[in-house]
Design an enzyme around this catalytic site. Structure first.
Site, mmCIF file in Angstrom:
data_model
loop_
_atom_site.group_PDB
_atom_site.id
_atom_site.type_symbol
_atom_site.label_atom_id
_atom_site.label_comp_id
_atom_site.label_asym_id
_atom_site.label_seq_id
_atom_site.Cartn_x
_atom_site.Cartn_y
_atom_site.Cartn_z
ATOM 1 N N ASP A 34 27.009 48.138 62.845
ATOM 2 C CA ASP A 34 28.126 47.186 62.922
ATOM 3 C C ASP A 34 27.841 45.927 62.108
ATOM 4 O OD1 ASP A 34 29.373 48.931 64.548
ATOM 5 O OD2 ASP A 34 29.277 47.726 66.364
ATOM 6 N N GLU A 113 33.992 37.899 79.119
ATOM 7 C CA GLU A 113 33.946 39.295 79.543
ATOM 8 C C GLU A 113 32.910 40.060 78.727
ATOM 9 O OE1 GLU A 113 38.833 39.310 80.068
ATOM 10 O OE2 GLU A 113 37.854 40.763 78.743
ATOM 11 N N LYS A 115 31.697 42.909 76.351
ATOM 12 C CA LYS A 115 32.355 43.694 75.293
ATOM 13 C C LYS A 115 31.807 45.115 75.361
ATOM 14 C CE LYS A 115 33.486 43.646 70.365
ATOM 15 N NZ LYS A 115 33.152 45.060 70.119
ATOM 16 N N ASP A 117 31.051 48.933 74.724
ATOM 17 C CA ASP A 117 30.911 49.710 73.495
ATOM 18 C C ASP A 117 31.496 51.094 73.723
ATOM 19 O OD1 ASP A 117 30.244 50.312 70.931
ATOM 20 O OD2 ASP A 117 28.123 50.659 71.316
ATOM 21 N N TYR A 226 40.994 45.629 81.126
ATOM 22 C CA TYR A 226 40.729 44.205 80.960
ATOM 23 C C TYR A 226 41.890 43.382 80.395
ATOM 24 C CZ TYR A 226 39.580 46.139 76.338
ATOM 25 O OH TYR A 226 39.603 46.835 75.148
ATOM 26 N N LYS A 313 28.949 39.215 68.964
ATOM 27 C CA LYS A 313 28.266 40.511 68.969
ATOM 28 C C LYS A 313 26.754 40.305 68.881
ATOM 29 C CE LYS A 313 30.222 44.125 67.196
ATOM 30 N NZ LYS A 313 30.809 45.124 66.280
ATOM 31 N N CYS A 407 8.638 77.196 58.717
ATOM 32 C CA CYS A 407 8.615 76.808 60.129
ATOM 33 C C CYS A 407 7.224 76.299 60.505
ATOM 34 C CB CYS A 407 8.987 78.007 61.002
ATOM 35 S SG CYS A 407 8.839 77.681 62.775
ATOM 36 N N CYS A 410 5.710 79.141 63.031
ATOM 37 C CA CYS A 410 5.433 80.541 62.678
ATOM 38 C C CYS A 410 5.401 80.774 61.171
ATOM 39 C CB CYS A 410 6.455 81.467 63.330
ATOM 40 S SG CYS A 410 8.138 81.275 62.665
ATOM 41 N N CYS A 425 14.790 78.000 61.637
ATOM 42 C CA CYS A 425 13.855 79.110 61.509
ATOM 43 C C CYS A 425 14.580 80.361 61.996
ATOM 44 C CB CYS A 425 12.606 78.860 62.361
ATOM 45 S SG CYS A 425 11.546 80.322 62.494
ATOM 46 N N CYS A 431 9.062 83.595 66.916
ATOM 47 C CA CYS A 431 8.662 82.190 66.817
ATOM 48 C C CYS A 431 8.438 81.669 68.242
ATOM 49 C CB CYS A 431 9.749 81.390 66.112
ATOM 50 S SG CYS A 431 9.323 79.652 65.845
#
Length: 671
Positions: A34, A113, A115, A117, A226, A313, A407, A410, A425, A431
């Site tokens: 942000d 208040e 804020k 997210d 709100y 913020k 991998c 393996c 893989c 594996c």
């Protein structure tokens, strides 16, 4: 700088910021912090102020939010959903306070208040009944997501009738997901080989935009309200309206404060800067509003935001530490995930030793080298992440970190499918972590729910060579003597475990199918597949077209199923499990026939309905003699169409001239 260079810079910023806005609001997958976004927006705004003739009419500085998706009905907001001006420093708040004082004098109050997210939502109530829920969208119009929002428990569908409740009003709020729910659900996505959400906000936003409200209902969303909008003034202040909303039954945050001066506001901000980490949900700042509605009107608005409110913020907390090494985890589905191992450091109240790197693209983007000094952030992210390398501290002989081509467990060459970011893989039958992970998934509560077995036990059994495949669980009774030699495994434990394994043979087909751990086949998809194909033979033999004709089965899932059953070793496992009498076909319940009004008629149900779930509609049709088909064909009599129906089904139905009927039409047929 020439005018041409300035224009190029402005155009580049517009293009970049519009893309970031789309990623954030529409895809719910942001690719920039942000703070970085706001700084770029500030640069663009300044350039437009200095060169107004070069400004782009589609500039993000002129927009409130994001764009509108194409999968929901677009609704115009009765009252525009304006965004707030953002700031990251105290001086901007003091300047805001000074501007307010110039207009109002010293006699006013602020409401502070949290804020939240999350995802902004607008709820319209008429005659105390919830009529519509609309996302912010671009601020003037948004997506109608009413059916999905109705699944959130603390959003009332009906209010208790009272003289003080307006006949028509709109209430604004924020939909969010608690961190504990986010971590649990994200782990499930990881197990299914799906891309994980970066934070709860993205998960909540992605959930609200889902097409199937029954799936939305399974994800625990929450909502704080709100803000109240009405045609006439019912209250004199914002604070009074918040108290009224509580009394009407709305979920209003208790962490709200009435302040008389800017110092009080700054103290509130300082308190929550650290205290926010003790909340069960994420906030990214504080919103400050002038309390009196009359004074709000006096202060007025700019083109995109009110002059009587501002948001402070918090910058995501970050620290600098040393990247000691990158390790790689192989999941149940074969996805190889890189993890940064860090020199331990304190961040946001916890000791951080590891950070997510997501995938190979992230390693390349950061240009990581061994021993790098890195900045680690833990803002909205639950799991810390590396945001940047301190290049000034990089050692001259530092070795670049290269994502492996084989991998790490393996040594099988890794593959990456077109359009996907993760490497996999493909050696799922040999594996070790994939084998153990699959068996652990198979015994889990949502799959076969085998009592007496746990993840550690499966790990031990594999290491001792007692099990190498799911089917080996069902011959453990032949190895009872060897089981008795294991630590903490007494005779009673062995008996309980073997009983649990034996009882699991009664689990229905959809549970067995989910337990197989086919990539992208979660609990709901497994059920759709089971009831759409009826038995394992039909599923194995199904073509791509037949699979995608099943409700909500897309091409990616269908291709994964075909690939899975295309391997002989997987078909062998099915045969071995069948020999142990596991359930591989749907047991149809006997349906009591209420009438024969729909006898000989076939139906496909698609979309979301106002008064009935799809299961209820299916039962209603079948109990009156009708038959449910899995896909649209020329043999189909009716397509029962609800809201948000898939466009491909609609197109196919129109092409074949299949009549579309509504929920009400069906009920009319049964009268």
């Amino acid at each position: 700088m020439s005018r041409s260079d300035i224009k190029d810079e402005m155009d580049a910023l517009v293009k970049e910021l519009n893309q970031h806005t789309y990623n954030y609001y529409v895809l719910a997958m942001p690719t920039i912090a942000d703070y970085e976004f706001d700084k770029k927006l500030e640069i663009l705004s300044k350039l437009e102020l200095e060169h107004p003739d070069l400004a782009d009419p589609n500039s993000p500085t002129l927009k409130v939010g994001g764009d509108i998706t194409k999968t929901f009905t677009t609704v115009k907001h009765r009252w525009p959903m304006l965004s707030l001006g953002n700031t990251y420093n105290e001086q901007d708040l003091k300047d805001f306070d000074e501007r307010v004082r110039k207009t109002l004098g010293d006699s006013f109050e602020y409401v502070c208040e949290l804020k939240f997210d999350g995802l902004s939502i607008s709820l319209t109530y008429e005659n105390s009944k919830l009529q519509r829920a609309v996302t912010r969208g671009d601020g003037t119009k948004g997506d109608d997501v009413t059916t999905n929002i109705k699944t959130i428990n603390n959003i009332p569908h009906h209010l208790k009738t009272g003289a003080d409740i307006p006949g028509l009003f709109e209430i604004r709020g924020e939909i969010f997901m608690h961190r504990a729910a986010f971590e649990r659900l994200n782990k499930e996505r990881e197990e299914l080989g799906e891309v994980q959400y970066a934070n709860p906000r993205n998960f909540a936003s992605g959930t609200v935009k889902m097409q199937d409200s029954s799936e939305v209902a399974k994800r625990p969303l929450d909502c704080f309200l709100y803000s109240l909008n009405t045609d006439k003034d019912y209250f004199k202040t914002h604070w009074e309206s918040l108290q009224a909303l509580k009394s009407w039954g709305f979920h209003v945050s208790e962490h709200t404060k009435l302040s008389t001066n800017i110092d009080d506001v700054l103290a509130f901000i300082a308190y929550w800067e650290n205290e926010r980490f003790n909340l069960s949900f994420d906030i990214d700042g504080i919103v400050i509003k002038v309390n009196s509605y009359a004074q709000q009107q006096e202060l007025g608005f700019t083109a995109k935001s009110p002059r009587w409110a501002i948001s402070f913020k918090y910058k995501a907390q970050e620290v600098e530490t040393i990247l000691e090494k990158v390790s790689y985890q192989v999941g149940r589905t074969g996805a190889v995930t890189p993890v940064a191992n860090l020199r331990p450091v304190q961040l946001a109240g916890t000791t951080v030793k590891r950070a997510t790197l997501h995938n190979a693209n992230e390693i390349e983007r950061l240009d990581l080298h061994e021993g790098d000094s890195v900045f680690v952030e833990k803002g909205g992210e639950i799991i810390p992440k590396i945001i940047q390398v301190n290049l000034d501290k990089r050692q001259k002989d530092a070795v670049r970190i290269i994502y492996p081509t084989t991998c790490p467990e393996c040594q099988t060459p890794l593959i990456r499918k077109e359009g996907e970011v993760a490497f996999y893989c493909p050696n799922d039958e040999a594996c070790p972590p994939q084998i153990v992970g699959k068996i652990q998934h198979f015994i889990g509560r949502k799959a076969m729910n085998i009592d007496g077995l746990g993840d550690e036990t499966i790990e031990t059994f594999y290491q001792r060579g007692l099990i190498k495949h799911i089917s080996d669980l069902y011959i453990l009774h032949e190895k009872a003597d060897e089981l008795k030699t294991l630590d903490r495994f007494g005779e009673r434990s062995i008996v309980n475990m073997l009983q649990g394994i034996d009882q699991s043979k009664q689990m229905p087909f959809e549970k067995v199918l989910f337990g197989l751990g086919i990539r992208y086949v979660g609990e709901t998809v497994a059920r759709k597949l089971a009831f759409g194909t009826k038995n394992i033979e039909n599923l194995i033999a199904a073509s791509l077209e037949e699979l995608t004709a099943i409700d909500e089965i897309g091409q990616r899932i269908a291709e994964s199923i075909i690939e899975y059953f295309g391997k002989p070793e997987h078909v062998l496992q099915i045969q071995l499990l069948r020999s142990q009498e596991l359930q591989f076909e749907v047991i149809e319940n006997e349906i009591a026939l209420q009438s024969d009004k729909l006898t000989g008629k076939t139906f496909v149900i698609s979309g979301v309905f106002e008064n009935h779930s799809r299961e209820e509609l299916k039962l209603l049709i079948e109990s009156n003699g009708g038959k449910i088909l899995s896909g649209i064909s020329a043999k189909l009599n009716y397509l029962l169409a609800g809201d948000n129906m898939g466009p491909s089904k609609l197109e196919k139905a129109n092409k074949l001239n299949v009549p579309l009927i509504s929920e009400d039409d069906l009920l009319e047929m049964l009268k």
